[in-house]
Structures are given as C-alpha cells and as structure tokens.
Design an enzyme around this catalytic site. Structure first.
Site, short mmCIF file in Angstrom:
data_model
loop_
_atom_site.label_atom_id
_atom_site.label_comp_id
_atom_site.label_asym_id
_atom_site.label_seq_id
_atom_site.Cartn_x
_atom_site.Cartn_y
_atom_site.Cartn_z
N LYS A 134 -48.86 13.26 9.93
CA LYS A 134 -50.30 13.17 10.19
C LYS A 134 -50.82 14.49 10.75
O LYS A 134 -51.84 15.02 10.29
CB LYS A 134 -50.53 12.06 11.22
CG LYS A 134 -51.98 11.85 11.59
CD LYS A 134 -52.13 10.90 12.77
CE LYS A 134 -51.29 9.66 12.57
NZ LYS A 134 -51.71 8.57 13.46
N SER A 172 -58.39 16.01 18.92
CA SER A 172 -57.61 16.40 20.10
C SER A 172 -57.22 17.88 19.99
O SER A 172 -57.23 18.62 20.98
CB SER A 172 -56.33 15.56 20.20
OG SER A 172 -56.61 14.34 20.86
N THR A 209 -61.43 9.00 16.01
CA THR A 209 -60.51 8.29 15.11
C THR A 209 -61.30 7.32 14.22
O THR A 209 -61.11 7.28 13.00
CB THR A 209 -59.42 7.55 15.90
OG1 THR A 209 -58.84 8.47 16.84
CG2 THR A 209 -58.34 7.01 15.00
N GLN A 261 -46.30 10.75 13.30
CA GLN A 261 -47.20 11.78 13.83
C GLN A 261 -46.90 13.16 13.24
O GLN A 261 -47.80 13.98 13.09
CB GLN A 261 -47.03 11.80 15.36
CG GLN A 261 -48.17 12.44 16.11
CD GLN A 261 -49.35 11.51 16.35
OE1 GLN A 261 -49.16 10.36 16.70
NE2 GLN A 261 -50.55 12.01 16.15
N GLY A 309 -54.34 9.70 24.39
CA GLY A 309 -54.42 8.25 24.52
C GLY A 309 -53.84 7.53 23.32
O GLY A 309 -53.52 8.12 22.30
N ASP A 310 -53.67 6.24 23.46
CA ASP A 310 -53.28 5.33 22.37
C ASP A 310 -53.56 3.93 22.91
O ASP A 310 -54.33 3.79 23.88
CB ASP A 310 -51.79 5.52 21.99
CG ASP A 310 -51.42 4.80 20.69
OD1 ASP A 310 -51.80 5.27 19.62
OD2 ASP A 310 -50.78 3.72 20.75
N LYS A 358 -47.47 16.83 19.75
CA LYS A 358 -48.77 16.24 20.04
C LYS A 358 -48.74 14.80 19.58
O LYS A 358 -48.31 14.51 18.45
CB LYS A 358 -49.85 17.03 19.26
CG LYS A 358 -51.26 16.54 19.47
CD LYS A 358 -51.97 17.35 20.52
CE LYS A 358 -53.19 16.64 21.07
NZ LYS A 358 -52.90 15.69 22.15
N LYS A 387 -44.59 11.39 20.56
CA LYS A 387 -45.26 10.16 21.01
C LYS A 387 -44.58 9.69 22.28
O LYS A 387 -43.39 9.94 22.50
CB LYS A 387 -45.13 9.07 19.93
CG LYS A 387 -46.12 7.93 20.11
CD LYS A 387 -47.48 8.26 19.54
CE LYS A 387 -48.49 7.17 19.82
NZ LYS A 387 -49.75 7.37 19.08
N ASN A 401 -60.70 1.34 21.08
CA ASN A 401 -61.33 2.62 20.80
C ASN A 401 -61.53 2.87 19.31
O ASN A 401 -62.64 3.21 18.86
CB ASN A 401 -60.48 3.74 21.43
CG ASN A 401 -60.98 5.11 21.04
OD1 ASN A 401 -60.45 5.75 20.13
ND2 ASN A 401 -62.04 5.56 21.67
P1 NDP Z 1 -57.00 0.19 22.27
O1 NDP Z 1 -56.04 -0.17 23.34
O2 NDP Z 1 -58.28 0.83 22.62
O3 NDP Z 1 -57.33 -1.11 21.39
C1 NDP Z 1 -56.33 -1.81 20.74
C2 NDP Z 1 -56.95 -3.04 20.09
O4 NDP Z 1 -55.99 -3.66 19.27
C3 NDP Z 1 -57.39 -4.08 21.10
O5 NDP Z 1 -58.46 -4.81 20.59
C4 NDP Z 1 -56.13 -4.94 21.22
O6 NDP Z 1 -56.38 -6.28 21.67
C5 NDP Z 1 -55.64 -4.95 19.80
N1 NDP Z 1 -54.18 -5.09 19.81
C6 NDP Z 1 -53.27 -4.27 20.40
N2 NDP Z 1 -52.03 -4.73 20.24
C7 NDP Z 1 -52.15 -5.87 19.53
C8 NDP Z 1 -51.23 -6.81 19.04
N3 NDP Z 1 -49.90 -6.67 19.26
N4 NDP Z 1 -51.70 -7.86 18.33
C9 NDP Z 1 -53.04 -7.99 18.10
N5 NDP Z 1 -53.97 -7.14 18.55
C10 NDP Z 1 -53.54 -6.09 19.25
O7 NDP Z 1 -56.16 1.11 21.25
P2 NDP Z 1 -56.70 2.10 20.14
O8 NDP Z 1 -57.97 1.58 19.55
O9 NDP Z 1 -56.66 3.47 20.71
O10 NDP Z 1 -55.51 2.03 19.06
C11 NDP Z 1 -55.51 1.07 17.99
C12 NDP Z 1 -54.57 1.55 16.91
O11 NDP Z 1 -55.02 2.82 16.40
C13 NDP Z 1 -53.12 1.77 17.31
O12 NDP Z 1 -52.28 1.48 16.22
C14 NDP Z 1 -53.07 3.26 17.59
O13 NDP Z 1 -51.76 3.78 17.51
C15 NDP Z 1 -53.96 3.78 16.48
N6 NDP Z 1 -54.51 5.11 16.69
C16 NDP Z 1 -55.26 5.40 17.79
C17 NDP Z 1 -55.81 6.65 17.94
C18 NDP Z 1 -56.74 6.98 19.06
O14 NDP Z 1 -57.32 8.08 19.03
N7 NDP Z 1 -56.94 6.12 20.05
C19 NDP Z 1 -55.53 7.73 16.98
C20 NDP Z 1 -54.80 7.30 15.81
C21 NDP Z 1 -54.29 6.04 15.71
P3 NDP Z 1 -56.03 -6.68 23.20
O15 NDP Z 1 -57.04 -5.96 24.03
O16 NDP Z 1 -56.15 -8.15 23.22
O17 NDP Z 1 -54.62 -6.19 23.44
#
Ligand code: NDP
Length: 449
Positions: free
Chosen positions: A117, A380, A212, A114, A168-169, A93, A129, A243
């Site tokens: 976690k 999830s 999250t 993961q 998603g991620d 997962k 992943k 997200n």
């Molecule tokens: P989203 O795509 O919804 O949002 C990502 C955010 O982070 C955007 O604002 C993006 O900006 C910014 N970002 C991404 N890459 C970079 C970078 N290289 N440098 C600077 N800013 C960056 O992703 P999520 O919110 O889903 O995920 C965010 C983090 O949380 C990740 O590390 C993910 O692995 C982790 N996570 C997510 C979960 C989930 O349920 N979604 C669960 C557990 C962990 P821009 O739009 O400009 O790229």
C-alpha cells in the site's frame, strides 16, 4: 492455497511452517503470492535475488508488556506489538491498532499489506504496523492515558521520525495519538514528526482525519468513471461508523450518492432517507455511543443487531470500512443478487478470498484495500513532509494532493493488471505495482536485510 509456480509454492510452504497459527498473516501472504505468479515467470532476476523469500519475513518484530493501573487501583497487563516489516523505500509507516482481537497474526498481516500500500502511494514510506489487545471502549480518559503512556514508554525505544512513524488505526484516534506523542516527547525530549494523525495544534495535517474515507471515494470514483459510471444517484452501504466509515459516507454523499446503512460491532442501522451524518458524528466522535442510539433520534431509521446483516441491504456500491474478513462468500453473493455494481475496501482485508472470487466472477468492479484505502497513509506521509519543513498546507492543498494520489494509484494499478495480462483485476494489479517498486529498491540495496 495452490500455486502453479513451484518457487512460489515453496515460499508459501515455508511461510506456513514458520508462522503456524497465524491465519490472517497466511491469508494476506497467500493472496499476494498468488498475484505474483506472472511476475515470477517474467522476472527471474527477482527470484534469484531472493526478494520474495525476504519480503515475507519482517525485518524486525517487537513484543512487549504494557502494564498500567486502572481507575480502581488494579494493575492491568496488556501485550504490545510493533512489526517493522520492510524499510526498502522509506521509514516504516503504519498504524497502531487497539482492539481485544489484536495478536501477532493480525499485526503481521497488516504490516505485510502496508508494504505494498505504501509503495502504491508513490511516497517514500516503508511498511510496519503495531498495536495491543487493549480495548479503549468503556475505559475512562485517565485509563486510556495511562495505557498509552505505558505503551509508548517501551515503543519510543524503537521508533523515530526517520526510523518508524506510527499512526492511528482501529481504536487509536486523535486522543490516543495525543497521549502517545506527549509521552514520546517527555522521554526523548524531541519535538519531531514521530507520529501522524496528530491534532492540528501540535503538528497534525489538515484533511488527515478525512483522508482514508475521502481517498476511498476518490479511488472508487475513478474506477467507476473508467467503466462509464459514477457515484451520483447511487445507493451506498458502508460498514463501520469509525474514522474511515464516517468520512467515506461524507464524501460519497458530497458526490451525489445516498448512504442508507452503517454499522458498528453490535449491529447496523438502515435509513432509507439517507443517514444523517451530523447525528452519526456526534454519537460516535463526541459522545462515543453505540450506533443503536441513532434510530432513537432519527425516526426513519431502524437498528438490526448482528454485523453481517448489513450486506443484505440492497445497494449499488458497498464500502466495507470496519474490519478484516467482514464479507464472506455468502455476504458477497447477497450483494451480487441485490444488483451491487462495485465494492471498494476502506478496511484492511475486509473481503475473504472466496468473497473476492464471487465479485470477480460476477463482473463487479472491485477496489482492493491496498489501493483503495491508501489515502490515509498517503496523507500521513504529507503530514511528515509538513513536519519536516515546519509548515502547514491548507485543507484544500492537502485534499488536492490526496485526490491526485488516489487517481494515480487507480491508473497504476489498472496499468499493472493490464501489463501482466490481468486486465480489470485491480487486486492483482495493486499487488504487482506495489511489489515491483519495493523489489527494485531491495535489489539495489543488496542482501543484508
Ligand atoms: P475506528 O476504530 O475508528 O472504527 C472502526 C469501526 O469498525 C467501528 O465502527 C467498529 O465498531 C467497527 N469494528 C471494529 N472491529 C470490528 C469487528 N471485529 N467487528 C465488527 N465491527 C468492527 O477504526 P478506523 O475507521 O480507523 O479503521 C477501520 C478499518 O480501516 C480498519 O480495517 C483499519 O485497519 C482500516 N484503515 C484505517 C485507516 C485510518 O486512517 N484510520 C487507514 C487505512 C485503513 P465498534 O466501535 O463497535 O468496535
């Protein structure tokens, strides 16, 4: 990376040799192995069973071509990945990341993290992943759909509701999950819970979108409470505006804090009045615009280009929710100098090892990603349960289960740290508690994988 324990030093040296040019993966493995030193000293049975040697090697990795046709009629080629890291306690997962920075190292670090976690959630889910170097930003809906269909045409051969359940991620939200689910169903002729993060109309769970970010705040609230503090009246800085960041901001605000800064990859906004989440949600979730548009609508705010500047904004609590290694030593020192009392990781591995050392040596409360952001995958798993039972729980039911899970994670992590003489070191506690359950399951199941 140096280890006092000879066995762990050898495991790490072997991992480095076998995975050259994979810095993120080596960083994640090194950090976990370091925390396992006291476990290895106390548990020779785990060493004898080769559990750690096996854990650092994925059970399976799939790398595939993803070709699709853009709106101009040109053929585009991306690379797809799925690392199925460990299935000792349940089906693999973990999310699917769509971002140009994706490569084997990034997906392997995420898959490795993961494992621990998912174990911490207390639910029956293994670690995996996936992702691709495809960038959904700036693509039309049609292009995103054709990419997702091509991606799933190969991936569907390797996943299933009892085998591997992606989610998603970064770059993969409800739109992408929907296109992938449609293609899976078309090819396999099965309506099963093979993906999570689905929309509500076809089997998604209420509160998964929020999980999250909300879970991060529930964990942080518990960590603060144990130290006699709480969110109320605190100033919070949150990186990202995706997200995780949006729903962390929503819950922190509900708990009485003021969120004064958020960001995307182009820069950050500072709004001393407290960010207006209605505006952020519309810009990011509906219009898919840049965060630099925010000050055009909210005059109390300013926009500053560049990512790392956000850590110079004075705050009590920092919640990094964007991406890996976004807080380095220098940024960590700025947070400390500005009086920050707690850092909890919404993103995966957002703090470098040097940054974590700064937090810990200055007595900040530090909630590591494996524990603090586990609410997403936990919910999830609740979505999988609802799909299997063919029923849906209410928002309140799911949110209450999420809250219980996050409180339990905090307590288990704090207890594991204390049991191994590392009281207050939640990073070590998360690695130890997550590891012990998986190690036990691997030993029961023998050495075939
Ligand atoms: P989203 O795509 O919804 O949002 C990502 C955010 O982070 C955007 O604002 C993006 O900006 C910014 N970002 C991404 N890459 C970079 C970078 N290289 N440098 C600077 N800013 C960056 O992703 P999520 O919110 O889903 O995920 C965010 C983090 O949380 C990740 O590390 C993910 O692995 C982790 N996570 C997510 C979960 C989930 O349920 N979604 C669960 C557990 C962990 P821009 O739009 O400009 O790229």
């Amino acid at each position: 990376m140096t280890f006092k324990n000879e066995y762990l030093a050898k495991v790490y040296a072997d991992v480095c040799k076998r995975n050259p040019n994979e810095p993120e993966f080596l960083q994640a493995v090194g950090e976990v192995l370091e925390s396992l030193e006291p476990v290895v000293e106390r548990r020779p049975d785990i060493v004898k069973a080769g559990v750690i040697d096996r854990l650092v090697e994925p059970e399976r990795g799939i790398i595939f071509r993803v070709s699709w046709v853009d709106d101009a009629g040109n053929v585009q080629v991306n690379r797809g990945f799925r690392y199925q890291f460990n299935s000792a306690i349940g089906p693999y997962k973990g999310g699917i990341r769509l971002h140009p920075s994706v490569n084997a190292s990034v997906i392997k670090f995420l898959g490795f993290e993961q494992i621990f976690k998912n174990s911490l959630t207390g639910l029956p889910i293994g670690g995996g992943k996936g992702g691709s170097d495809f960038d959904p930003k700036g693509k039309s809906d049609g292009e995103v759909m054709r990419f997702c269909q091509s991606f799933m045409t190969e991936l569907c051969k390797h996943i299933g509701a009892d085998t591997d359940v992606p989610a998603g991620d970064i770059g993969t939200g409800a739109r992408e999950i929907g296109y992938m689910y449609g293609q899976y169903k078309r090819i396999r002729n099965e309506f099963t819970g093979v993906l999570t993060g689905k929309s509500i109309s076809y089997g998604g769970s209420l509160a998964r979108k929020e999980a999250t970010g909300y879970g991060l705040c529930y964990f942080t609230q518990e960590m603060l409470a144990a130290a006699g503090k709480d969110f109320a009246g605190k100033t919070v800085v949150i990186s990202g505006s995706g997200n995780v960041a949006i729903y962390a901001a929503e819950k922190a605000t509900q708990l009485g804090a003021k969120v004064v800064a958020m960001s995307d990859s182009s820069g950050f906004i500072f709004d001393p009045a407290g960010v207006d989440l209605k505006v952020i949600k519309r810009l990011k979730e509906v219009e898919r615009k840049r965060i630099s548009e925010y000050p055009k609508e909210v005059p109390s705010a300013t926009f500053t280009p560049g990512c790392s500047g956000i850590w110079g904004v004075k705050c009590d609590i920092a919640l990094p929710c964007a991406t890996q290694n976004e807080i380095d030593e220098e940024s960590a020192k700025k947070l400390v100098a500005n009086g920050c009392i707690a850092v909890a990781e919404g993103a995966n591995m957002p703090s470098t090892p040097e940054a974590i050392a700064v937090f810990q040596s200055n007595g900040l409360l530090f909630g590591p990603a494996k524990a603090a952001n586990a609410g997403g995958v936990a919910t999830s798993a609740l979505e999988m349960s609802q799909n299997s039972m063919r029923l849906s729980w209410t928002f309140e039911e799911v949110d209450a289960k999420l809250k219980d899970i996050m409180v339990n994670i905090y307590r288990n992590v704090a207890k594991a740290a204390a049991d191994y003489g590392l009281e207050g070191n939640f990073a070590a506690g998360a690695n130890i508690a997550g590891f012990l359950k998986v190690a036990d399951a691997m030993m029961w199941q023998g050495v075939a994988y």
